[in-house]
Design a protein around this motif. Structure first.
Motif, short mmCIF file in Angstrom:
data_model
loop_
_atom_site.label_atom_id
_atom_site.label_comp_id
_atom_site.label_asym_id
_atom_site.label_seq_id
_atom_site.Cartn_x
_atom_site.Cartn_y
_atom_site.Cartn_z
N ALA A 116 -32.13 -135.62 6.99
CA ALA A 116 -31.40 -135.31 8.30
C ALA A 116 -29.93 -135.91 8.35
O ALA A 116 -29.02 -135.09 8.70
N VAL A 117 -30.04 -137.17 8.04
CA VAL A 117 -28.47 -137.64 8.14
C VAL A 117 -27.88 -137.15 7.19
O VAL A 117 -26.68 -136.97 7.46
N PHE A 118 -28.30 -136.89 5.68
CA PHE A 118 -26.97 -136.23 4.70
C PHE A 118 -26.68 -134.96 5.40
O PHE A 118 -25.37 -134.46 5.30
N ALA A 119 -27.53 -134.14 5.88
CA ALA A 119 -27.27 -132.82 6.51
C ALA A 119 -26.00 -133.05 7.49
O ALA A 119 -25.11 -132.36 7.12
N VAL A 120 -26.33 -133.73 8.49
CA VAL A 120 -25.22 -134.14 9.63
C VAL A 120 -23.84 -134.48 8.91
O VAL A 120 -22.90 -134.23 9.40
N LEU A 121 -23.95 -135.63 8.11
CA LEU A 121 -22.90 -136.19 7.60
C LEU A 121 -22.14 -135.08 6.68
O LEU A 121 -20.95 -135.16 6.66
N ALA A 122 -22.77 -134.33 5.99
CA ALA A 122 -22.04 -133.29 5.20
C ALA A 122 -21.35 -132.12 5.90
O ALA A 122 -20.31 -132.00 5.56
N LEU A 123 -22.29 -131.85 7.32
CA LEU A 123 -21.11 -130.86 7.94
C LEU A 123 -20.26 -131.74 8.73
O LEU A 123 -18.99 -130.80 8.95
N ALA A 124 -20.37 -132.76 9.21
CA ALA A 124 -19.26 -133.59 9.67
C ALA A 124 -18.02 -133.69 8.54
O ALA A 124 -16.76 -133.52 9.16
N LEU A 125 -18.02 -133.93 7.40
CA LEU A 125 -17.09 -134.19 6.57
C LEU A 125 -16.52 -132.86 6.26
O LEU A 125 -15.31 -133.00 5.95
N ALA A 126 -17.32 -131.81 6.27
CA ALA A 126 -16.82 -130.58 5.90
C ALA A 126 -15.62 -129.98 6.93
O ALA A 126 -14.86 -129.65 7.02
N VAL A 127 -16.26 -130.43 8.31
CA VAL A 127 -15.38 -129.93 9.60
C VAL A 127 -14.03 -130.95 9.39
O VAL A 127 -13.20 -130.28 9.67
N ALA A 128 -14.42 -132.21 9.03
CA ALA A 128 -13.23 -132.97 8.93
C ALA A 128 -12.15 -132.32 7.86
O ALA A 128 -10.76 -132.61 8.19
N ALA A 129 -12.55 -132.03 6.80
CA ALA A 129 -11.56 -131.47 5.85
C ALA A 129 -10.91 -130.20 6.37
O ALA A 129 -9.68 -129.94 5.95
N LEU A 130 -11.73 -129.21 7.03
CA LEU A 130 -11.16 -128.08 7.45
C LEU A 130 -10.18 -128.32 8.45
O LEU A 130 -9.20 -127.47 8.70
N LEU A 131 -10.28 -129.45 9.24
CA LEU A 131 -9.35 -129.56 10.43
C LEU A 131 -8.22 -130.48 9.97
O LEU A 131 -7.24 -130.84 10.85
#
Length: 451
Positions: A116-131
């Motif tokens: 669960a932690v890896f999934a949330v962090l992967a999403l957060a890092l992807a959003v940060a890169a897109l922004l």
């Protein structure tokens, strides 16, 4: 070892017979101290140009290295983990489970909350890169957030080897300890002699398996039988030995620097810490006889893995929110900053416990396999172990980034899926044998029962 009497109250759950509540207390203390250290280690502020800067105030203090001789409690964490592993393995054998059943259950208890932690962090890092977030700042934040993941790799290795190490402890306990010490010393000698740090990764096994063996001995009652004066002498000698080891030897006097890869001083520290725990056991047992203490320990302990894995993401999110709304962020290392650490620590604990309301199902014991089915083959369990341990190991080595966050978000669910596979359970007589549930907890939420 003195154990608290079985009681029942409205304030705390009933205590199962034979449960060593001091082990529960020690585990919760370790988790809360880790959170406190990280709260003091993360400093975020806005500089004169308006840029966000981050530093590590705690590590900048002159007294920090010496403080780690008391504050580095991961050896104790692995000791109490060894205690719980020994008792869990004994319980599994009484139920008729084999080593594969045991390892399957332990890997699930690590992989499920971590996925669960890896999934949330992967999403957060992807959003940060897109922004288009500042890559350097994202790298600093991500590296910090991923720093506790080394535990998943190290503890996963020790859990896979519990059946083997328990057998060695039962048959050749002192020889096993001796071999592990010699192996760890040789690894460090080669590492520091050649300058090849990667060699030290072998001590992920030797150092932590040695400390795990101390937990096995604790479960066997060795430290209960040892005279208190001997425990005191051993603890003093162990702490005193750290002076020449870190002054004349190649090891750092900063026990945090000795953590990854782990080094020989952590073995010495583990010996000292288990002796100290044994010395204060009677006093801590009296404390745990109170319903209020049990209520707090059980409340934190039941969500210990969540607190451990989520406290840094929660802390970073909290600091990010304060930055976004222009909230109070005192300059790190100032008197005001230090005084605000206690309320920040309490707030992080509280918020993490709120997170546990959504993630509680990941900390529950795995479901029993259906009747007439047995666990997957050793080949699938081995593959699942690689998938579960690999991503945290990569984070430990390289730091957290989008690549290994995505790898963890893919590999850990795949490991869980493999561990959920089953096959017909047929005895020699052709009768289906019901599968046994792997109900014991792992890591920060291990059940602390005397074998």
């Amino acid at each position: 070892m003195t154990t608290a009497a079985t009681t029942s109250s409205s304030a705390a759950p009933a205590v199962p017979p034979g449960r060593d509540l001091v082990v529960d207390l020690a585990r919760v203390f370790c988790v809360l101290l880790v959170v406190a250290i990280h709260v003091m280690m993360v400093g975020v502020a806005v500089d004169s140009t308006g840029a966000v800067v981050a530093n590590r105030p705690l590590q900048e203090q002159s007294w920090f290295p010496l403080s780690t001789w008391a504050g580095q409690i991961m050896p104790l964490f692995f000791v109490v983990g060894g205690f719980a592993s020994a008792t869990a393995w004994a319980g599994a054998r009484r139920r008729g489970d084999d080593a594969g059943d045991f390892v399957r259950g332990r890997l699930l208890r690590l992989a499920r909350p971590a996925s669960a932690v890896f999934a949330v962090l992967a999403l957060a890092l992807a959003v940060a890169a897109l922004l288009g977030a500042d890559p350097d700042l994202v790298d600093v934040v991500a590296t910090g957030v991923g720093s506790p993941f080394w535990f998943l790799a190290a503890y996963g290795i020790t859990q896979v080897l519990v059946p083997v190490m328990a057998r060695l402890h039962a048959t050749r306990p002192w020889a096993t300890l001796f071999v592990l010490v010699v192996a760890a010393v040789l690894v460090d000698a080669v590492r520091y002699g050649t300058g090849v740090t990667a060699v030290g990764l072998l001590n992920l096994a030797f150092v932590w398996l040695f400390v795990q063996q101390l937990g096995f001995a604790y479960a066997d009652g060795l430290f209960r039988r040892t005279p208190r004066v001997v425990l005191l002498v051993v603890a003093v000698v162990a702490y005193a030995a750290l002076v020449p080891l870190t002054a004349a030897g190649p090891w750092s006097d900063d026990m945090l620097s000795n953590l990854n890869p782990p080094t020989v001083p952590l073995m010495v520290l583990g010996v000292a810490q288990i002796c100290v725990l044994s010395l204060v056991h009677p006093a801590l047992s009296r404390l745990m006889s109170t319903s209020s203490a049990r209520a707090v320990v059980f409340a934190i302990g039941s969500r210990g893995m969540t607190v451990y894995l989520w406290h840094l993401p929660v802390l970073i999110a909290l600091l990010g929110f304060l930055l976004a709304v222009g909230g109070p962020l005192p300059q790190p290392s100032t008197a005001t900053w230090w005084w605000t650490r206690l309320p920040i620590w309490a707030l992080v604990i509280g918020l993490t416990c709120l997170v546990s309301l959504a993630t509680a199902r990941f900390e529950r014991p795995p479901r029993a396999l259906p009747a007439g089915r047995r666990r997957a083959s050793w080949w699938l369990i081995g593959a699942a172990a690689v998938l579960a341990i690999g991503p945290p190991f990569d984070v430990m080595q390289e730091g957290l980034d989008l690549r290994n966050a995505v790898a963890g978000a893919i590999c850990l669910p795949l490991a869980i899926w493999l561990l959920g596979r089953s096959r017909p359970a047929v005895t020699a007589e052709g009768v289906h044998r019901p599968a046994q549930a792997q109900a014991e907890a792992v890591g920060p939420t291990d059940v602390a029962r005397k074998g």
